[in-house]
Design an enzyme around this catalytic site. Structure first.
Site, short mmCIF file in Angstrom:
data_model
loop_
_atom_site.label_atom_id
_atom_site.label_comp_id
_atom_site.label_asym_id
_atom_site.label_seq_id
_atom_site.Cartn_x
_atom_site.Cartn_y
_atom_site.Cartn_z
N ASP A 1 8.12 -1.61 7.68
CA ASP A 1 7.44 -2.48 6.30
C ASP A 1 7.31 -1.02 5.47
OD1 ASP A 1 7.44 -4.20 7.52
OD2 ASP A 1 5.64 -4.67 7.54
N HIS B 1 1.37 -0.82 -0.27
CA HIS B 1 -0.11 0.07 -0.46
C HIS B 1 0.92 1.40 0.29
CE1 HIS B 1 -2.96 -3.15 1.47
NE2 HIS B 1 -4.26 -1.94 0.93
N HIS C 1 1.29 -2.94 9.26
CA HIS C 1 2.47 -3.29 8.77
C HIS C 1 2.89 -3.26 10.53
CE1 HIS C 1 2.67 -4.76 4.86
NE2 HIS C 1 1.40 -4.30 4.59
#
Length: 365
Positions: free
Chosen positions: A296, A249, A292
């Site tokens: 990340d 994302h 996350h």
């Protein structure tokens, strides 16, 4: 020391010392303004104008094509390469068609590989009872917000609509789209490797990753197809685990932001501000949703932004040692950008204008 007026310099005072030489005499501004020097000044101004005109002409494509038919560095270029792109007809250019098909195929293949890797790592997620969430500075001090991840995906979809709208109106839409596919595919290919080699524990206890995908290969394959067709978005009801390093994302937020900023005019500051807000707050909402780890998100932003900048600052391959290194270490870039010179101008037109030009060119004898 005796001084006298020079009869030819309108009162300019020069030294009459026997040690003085013509090279050591000082000339004042009065000397240059004397009427006797007017022809010399006019000749000097004409020479400067000629040099400036020659430099400007040397930079023009017509001059380079006339005096350097094989290119400034000895490379052979086609007539279309005098501008920043191969040709102005976008998709209808014979050299853009195979490059566009290659970049789209490359991105689709990488997307399907990503879906398969996500299916594999889902079953390799460490048991939460044995491997609790890792210590994280942001997640340990940021309360869990259940709806934050959906807001992040709304930001992604909004920027995707903006990007598609920009792409439809951009005069070189197919070149921009080709670059987007190539860069996105490369970043997600790196993500496949990082996801597969190391399985991190879940970042939040709210995640339910003990639900099996399926026992047979057919069920796992159908799950991979579902991830591929739903673009990995949780708003479509898709739930995945194990795909933590690094955040996909965050990759899409960053690349969409950078592409919108790069291929829109610089005076569209309002749009640029909005996309940067979406990018920053989107990554914050990923952390607020505890989907996350902070690492990340940071790694995803760094890799995506650096790859975008490196791609757009790397020069097309030419002859010599530098061109050989580019073709050796960046073969896909060399193939996609070999006919590019300079930056892509941010010019806009109606989407059907390029098709109209192509049809009219076919009618010409």
């Amino acid at each position: 020391m005796s001084r006298r007026k020079h009869p030819d310099r309108g009162g300019a005072r020069v030294s009459s010392s026997p040690r003085s030489s013509p090279s050591s005499r000082r000339v004042s501004a009065t000397d240059l303004c004397h009427p006797h020097n007017a022809p010399a000044l006019q000749a000097m101004q004409h020479l400067l104008d000629t040099v400036a005109h020659t430099k400007q002409l040397h930079r023009s494509p017509a001059y380079n094509k006339l005096h350097y038919p094989n290119g400034l560095d000895g490379d052979a270029h086609d007539d279309e390469d005098d501008v920043a792109v191969c040709c102005d007809d976008g998709l209808m250019c014979s050299r853009n068609i195979p490059r566009g098909l290659f970049s789209v195929s490359y991105a689709l293949v990488v997307s399907f590989i990503t879906a398969c890797v996500m299916t594999i790592v889902h079953e390799r997620v460490p048991n939460t009872a044995m491997y609790p969430p890792l210590p994280d500075l942001m997640l340990d001090n940021l309360p869990h917000i259940p709806w934050a991840f959906e807001v992040c995906e709304v930001f992604i979809l909004t920027m995707a609509v903006i990007f598609c709208t920009m792409l439809a109106g951009h005069k070189q839409r197919w070149i921009v789209f080709r670059r987007f596919m190539a860069i996105t595919g490369t970043v997600f290919f790196l993500r496949c490797i990082t996801m597969f080699v190391t399985s991190l524990s879940v970042p939040g206890t709210h995640l339910k990753c003990d639900v099996p995908i399926g026992a047979t290969r057919e069920e796992k394959f159908r799950h991979a197809i579902r991830i591929f067709t739903h673009f990995g978005l949780s708003v479509s009801g898709l739930k995945t685990c194990g795909d933590y390093m690094f955040s996909g994302h965050s990759v899409m937020l960053t690349l969409l932001n950078y592409f919108i900023n790069e291929y829109t005019p610089q005076d569209w500051r309002g749009l640029h501000t909005v996309t940067w807000v979406f990018n920053c707050f989107g990554m914050f909402f990923i952390l607020a949703a505890h989907e996350h780890y902070t690492l990340d998100v940071l790694v995803a932003f760094y890799i995506s932004s650096r790859l975008f900048l490196y791609y757009h600052n790397l020069q097309p391959p030419r002859k010599g040692a530098a061109g050989y290194r580019v073709r050796l270490f960046f073969p896909m870039f060399s193939y996609l950008e070999e006919c590019m010179i300079g930056d892509v101008p941010n010019e806009y037109e109606w989407p059907w204008a390029s098709f109209r030009r192509w049809i009219e060119s076919d009618r010409d004898p």
